[in-house]
Design a protein around this motif. Structure first.
Motif, PDB file in Angstrom:
ATOM      1  N   VAL A  85      15.787 -93.771 -56.619  1.00 34.63           N
ATOM      2  CA  VAL A  85      14.451 -93.035 -56.737  1.00 34.63           C
ATOM      3  C   VAL A  85      13.713 -92.754 -55.267  1.00 34.63           C
ATOM      4  N   THR A  86      13.304 -91.785 -55.239  1.00 34.44           N
ATOM      5  CA  THR A  86      12.534 -91.349 -53.907  1.00 34.44           C
ATOM      6  C   THR A  86      11.108 -91.228 -54.247  1.00 34.44           C
ATOM      7  N   LEU A  87      10.386 -91.835 -53.532  1.00 36.61           N
ATOM      8  CA  LEU A  87       9.007 -91.899 -53.820  1.00 36.61           C
ATOM      9  C   LEU A  87       8.337 -91.323 -52.648  1.00 36.61           C
ATOM     10  N   ALA A  88       7.323 -90.769 -52.951  1.00 36.97           N
ATOM     11  CA  ALA A  88       6.135 -90.319 -51.873  1.00 36.97           C
ATOM     12  C   ALA A  88       5.201 -91.408 -51.508  1.00 36.97           C
ATOM     13  N   PRO A  89       5.340 -92.050 -50.443  1.00 38.53           N
ATOM     14  CA  PRO A  89       4.828 -93.437 -50.165  1.00 38.53           C
ATOM     15  C   PRO A  89       3.093 -93.310 -50.571  1.00 38.53           C
ATOM     16  N   GLU A  90       2.566 -92.349 -50.229  1.00 33.51           N
ATOM     17  CA  GLU A  90       1.000 -92.263 -50.219  1.00 33.51           C
ATOM     18  C   GLU A  90       0.732 -91.982 -51.639  1.00 33.51           C
ATOM     19  N   ARG A  91       1.509 -91.231 -52.407  1.00 35.98           N
ATOM     20  CA  ARG A  91       0.894 -90.733 -53.732  1.00 35.98           C
ATOM     21  C   ARG A  91       1.602 -91.611 -54.965  1.00 35.98           C
ATOM     22  N   GLU A  92       2.828 -92.183 -54.560  1.00 33.96           N
ATOM     23  CA  GLU A  92       3.581 -92.607 -55.804  1.00 33.96           C
ATOM     24  C   GLU A  92       4.048 -94.249 -55.403  1.00 33.96           C
ATOM     25  N   VAL A  93       3.147 -94.823 -54.645  1.00 38.49           N
ATOM     26  CA  VAL A  93       3.103 -96.318 -54.638  1.00 38.49           C
ATOM     27  C   VAL A  93       1.747 -96.777 -54.805  1.00 38.49           C
ATOM     28  N   LEU A  94       1.551 -97.800 -55.437  1.00 39.31           N
ATOM     29  CA  LEU A  94       0.201 -98.752 -55.522  1.00 39.31           C
ATOM     30  C   LEU A  94       0.349-100.025 -55.266  1.00 39.31           C
ATOM     31  N   GLN A  95      -0.305-100.581 -54.221  1.00 37.28           N
ATOM     32  CA  GLN A  95      -0.207-102.147 -54.100  1.00 37.28           C
ATOM     33  C   GLN A  95      -0.986-102.707 -55.193  1.00 37.28           C
ATOM     34  N   LEU A  96      -0.401-103.941 -55.647  1.00 35.40           N
ATOM     35  CA  LEU A  96      -1.291-104.802 -56.454  1.00 35.40           C
ATOM     36  C   LEU A  96      -1.043-106.345 -55.979  1.00 35.40           C
ATOM     37  N   ALA A  97      -2.353-107.173 -56.590  1.00 29.74           N
ATOM     38  CA  ALA A  97      -2.250-108.471 -56.187  1.00 29.74           C
ATOM     39  C   ALA A  97      -1.479-109.199 -57.012  1.00 29.74           C
ATOM     40  N   GLY A  98      -0.139-108.978 -57.304  1.00 29.08           N
ATOM     41  CA  GLY A  98       0.538-109.541 -58.358  1.00 29.08           C
ATOM     42  C   GLY A  98       0.796-108.222 -59.480  1.00 29.08           C
ATOM     43  N   SER A  99       1.811-108.161 -60.260  1.00 28.64           N
ATOM     44  CA  SER A  99       2.101-107.366 -61.222  1.00 28.64           C
ATOM     45  C   SER A  99       1.165-107.609 -62.267  1.00 28.64           C
ATOM     46  N   GLN A 100       0.880-109.048 -62.805  1.00 25.95           N
ATOM     47  CA  GLN A 100       0.083-109.264 -63.356  1.00 25.95           C
ATOM     48  C   GLN A 100      -1.703-108.747 -63.322  1.00 25.95           C
ATOM     49  N   ASP A 101      -1.840-108.694 -62.304  1.00 29.43           N
ATOM     50  CA  ASP A 101      -3.112-107.728 -61.655  1.00 29.43           C
ATOM     51  C   ASP A 101      -2.935-106.238 -62.324  1.00 29.43           C
ATOM     52  N   GLY A 102      -1.780-105.566 -62.001  1.00 30.95           N
ATOM     53  CA  GLY A 102      -2.061-104.382 -62.508  1.00 30.95           C
ATOM     54  C   GLY A 102      -1.649-104.294 -64.096  1.00 30.95           C
ATOM     55  N   LEU A 103      -0.897-105.212 -64.579  1.00 31.69           N
ATOM     56  CA  LEU A 103      -0.776-105.027 -66.144  1.00 31.69           C
ATOM     57  C   LEU A 103      -2.015-105.489 -66.851  1.00 31.69           C
ATOM     58  N   SER A 104      -2.878-106.572 -66.244  1.00 32.45           N
ATOM     59  CA  SER A 104      -4.175-106.694 -67.034  1.00 32.45           C
ATOM     60  C   SER A 104      -5.256-105.778 -66.928  1.00 32.45           C
ATOM     61  N   ALA A 242       2.167-115.757 -53.634  1.00 32.98           N
ATOM     62  CA  ALA A 242       1.431-115.110 -52.497  1.00 32.98           C
ATOM     63  C   ALA A 242       0.683-113.961 -53.043  1.00 32.98           C
ATOM     64  N   ARG A 243       1.172-113.673 -54.313  1.00 31.44           N
ATOM     65  CA  ARG A 243       0.514-112.585 -54.999  1.00 31.44           C
ATOM     66  C   ARG A 243       0.660-111.536 -54.466  1.00 31.44           C
ATOM     67  N   ILE A 244       1.742-110.512 -54.443  1.00 25.54           N
ATOM     68  CA  ILE A 244       1.795-109.139 -54.120  1.00 25.54           C
ATOM     69  C   ILE A 244       3.043-108.496 -54.892  1.00 25.54           C
ATOM     70  N   ALA A 245       2.671-107.281 -55.248  1.00 25.03           N
ATOM     71  CA  ALA A 245       3.398-106.558 -56.305  1.00 25.03           C
ATOM     72  C   ALA A 245       3.127-105.186 -55.862  1.00 25.03           C
ATOM     73  N   TYR A 246       3.317-104.038 -57.119  1.00 25.27           N
ATOM     74  CA  TYR A 246       3.131-102.828 -56.700  1.00 25.27           C
ATOM     75  C   TYR A 246       3.448-102.032 -57.863  1.00 25.27           C
ATOM     76  N   ALA A 247       2.845-100.918 -58.073  1.00 25.42           N
ATOM     77  CA  ALA A 247       3.360 -99.947 -58.964  1.00 25.42           C
ATOM     78  C   ALA A 247       3.852 -98.600 -58.528  1.00 25.42           C
ATOM     79  N   VAL A 248       4.637 -97.940 -59.083  1.00 23.18           N
ATOM     80  CA  VAL A 248       5.252 -96.865 -58.780  1.00 23.18           C
ATOM     81  C   VAL A 248       5.178 -95.676 -59.614  1.00 23.18           C
TER      82      VAL A 248
END
Ligand code: PLP
Length: 387
Positions: A85-104, A242-248
């Motif tokens: 998978v090729t991702l454009a770092p600025e537009r196609e990646v979002l940092q999260l404080a755990g994926s639970q953060d994003g999913l919730s 440590a609570r770190i994850a991301y969405a792409v």
């Protein structure tokens, strides 16, 4: 004081009642072998820990992070090359404080009260809770008991018409199934056909056994137009606390989630971000090593349970056994009795949705001797039950 209607919709944690039973046992001086929580027991990569320590000694790293370090986005994009998978770092990646953060926060970002979301049954509990907290409706995607793949064909046309969001999770918690390419291709096609946001939770992407190749949904042609994928450093690098994850994936969807989060949090602790960058970018032999450790535990636990008279399906991925309860007993009373009588804590399948009933989930997050002791106690208890 009365809690909100929103909160009242959520079940009282099954986990909490089990925690009380475990506490009671410990108070009596008895031990508990906890197979109920998927919290990795293996160490994080040493270079991540060293980076964390160094950064934690820098007073400048205690300010609000607010946003992700650009190097984090770049690190994720490089890491995702392993999934083709090729991702454009600025537009196609979002940092999260755990994926639970994003999913919730997902449903709050995309659903209005009354909107409809499709979620797997059985499935990881935050999918259901997140949708309910947003005042939206949940429609289950039944998971086939044999193939463990979602039964899209069981969803009526009017449900497809109303759905705005569909969540899938492979490798799956709790079933430990991996996705077939056909499942993911059909999901992308259905998302396009019905104009819905497809969400894939890929938290166990690196915990796959027997030479299986994990499939990112974004590697399916056309997926980036309809899909986002969540991934995490919790299981891959044993950084769960440590609570770190991301969405792409789909940029406008990530921008919407980013906007919501900008009102809710002030970013991930900078030393944790730096440790994550080190984990993602440093060559490491731990990926294969920890797969081997989990696979060995899986094999030992499956063999010992079979020996104890409880044969269970061998999982292809994750850190979980998804086992039918002996004789199809209801999962909650079974798990509670097992804990009280043997000190082995497992998670009742009902915690994952109605179709989880008749199952329990066991996390092999201990060394083999501990798992063998758990199986021994379970075997003795089952024999006693069977008279
Ligand atoms: C399927 C699944 N998704 C997400 C999470 C949450 O992970 P994180 O630590 O990134 O919040 C878990 C944690 O167990 C999980 O099993």
């Amino acid at each position: 004081m009365t809690p909100s209607e929103r909160l009242n919709q959520l079940p009282d944690g099954v986990f909490q009642e089990l925690a009380i039973a475990a506490h009671e046992r410990r108070k009596k001086g008895l031990d508990v072998i906890d197979l109920s929580v998927g919290s990795p027991d293996l160490p994080p990569p040493p270079h991540a820990v060293e980076t964390l320590i160094r950064a934690a000694q820098d007073p400048g790293d205690y300010r609000y992070a607010i946003t992700a370090l650009p190097e984090f986005h770049e690190a994720v994009a490089r890491f995702y090359e392993r999934y083709d998978v090729t991702l454009a770092p600025e537009r196609e990646v979002l940092q999260l404080a755990g994926s639970q953060d994003g999913l919730s926060h997902l449903a709050l970002t995309f659903l209005n009260p009354g909107d409809l979301a499709l979620i797997p049954d059985p499935g990881y509990p935050i999918y259901d809770a997140g949708v309910r907290l947003a005042g939206a409706r949940v429609e289950p995607i039944p998971v086939d008991a044999e193939t463990l793949q979602p039964r899209f064909d069981a969803i009526p046309p009017e449900v497809w018409r109303q759905a705005k969001l569909m969540i899938l999770n492979f490798p799956s918690n709790p079933t430990a199934a991996i996705a077939t390419r056909d499942t993911l291709e059909r999901a992308v096609a259905l998302a396009k056909q019905h104009d819905l946001l497809l969400v894939h939770d890929f938290a166990y992407s690196e915990l796959v056994f027997d030479g299986v190749q994990p499939i990112s949904i974004l590697s399916i042609p056309g997926a980036k137009e309809v899909a986002i994928e969540f991934n995490s450093l919790s299981k891959t690098y044993n950084l769960a606390g440590a609570r770190i994850a991301y969405a792409v994936g789909r940029p406008d969807a990530l921008a919407a989630l980013r906007k919501l989060k900008s009102h809710i949090d002030f970013g991930v602790f900078l030393p944790v971000q730096r440790a994550a960058i080190a984990a993602l970018t440093t060559p490491w032999d731990g990926y294969e090593r920890q797969r081997a450790v989990y696979a060995e535990r899986r094999d030992a636990l499956c063999a010992a349970l079979a020996e104890a008279g409880w044969p269970v399906r061998k999982p292809a991925a994750t850190m979980f056994l998804w086992a039918q309860t002996p004789g199809g007993q209801p999962s909650y009373p079974f798990a509670l009795a097992l804990l009280k009588e043997t000190g082995v804590a497992v998670t009742p399948g009902i915690a994952f949705g109605p179709r989880g009933e008749g199952h329990v989930r066991m996390a092999f997050v201990h060394d083999i001797p501990v798992l063998m002791e758990a199986a021994r106690r379970i075997g003795a208890w089952l024999r006693q039950q069977n008279g």
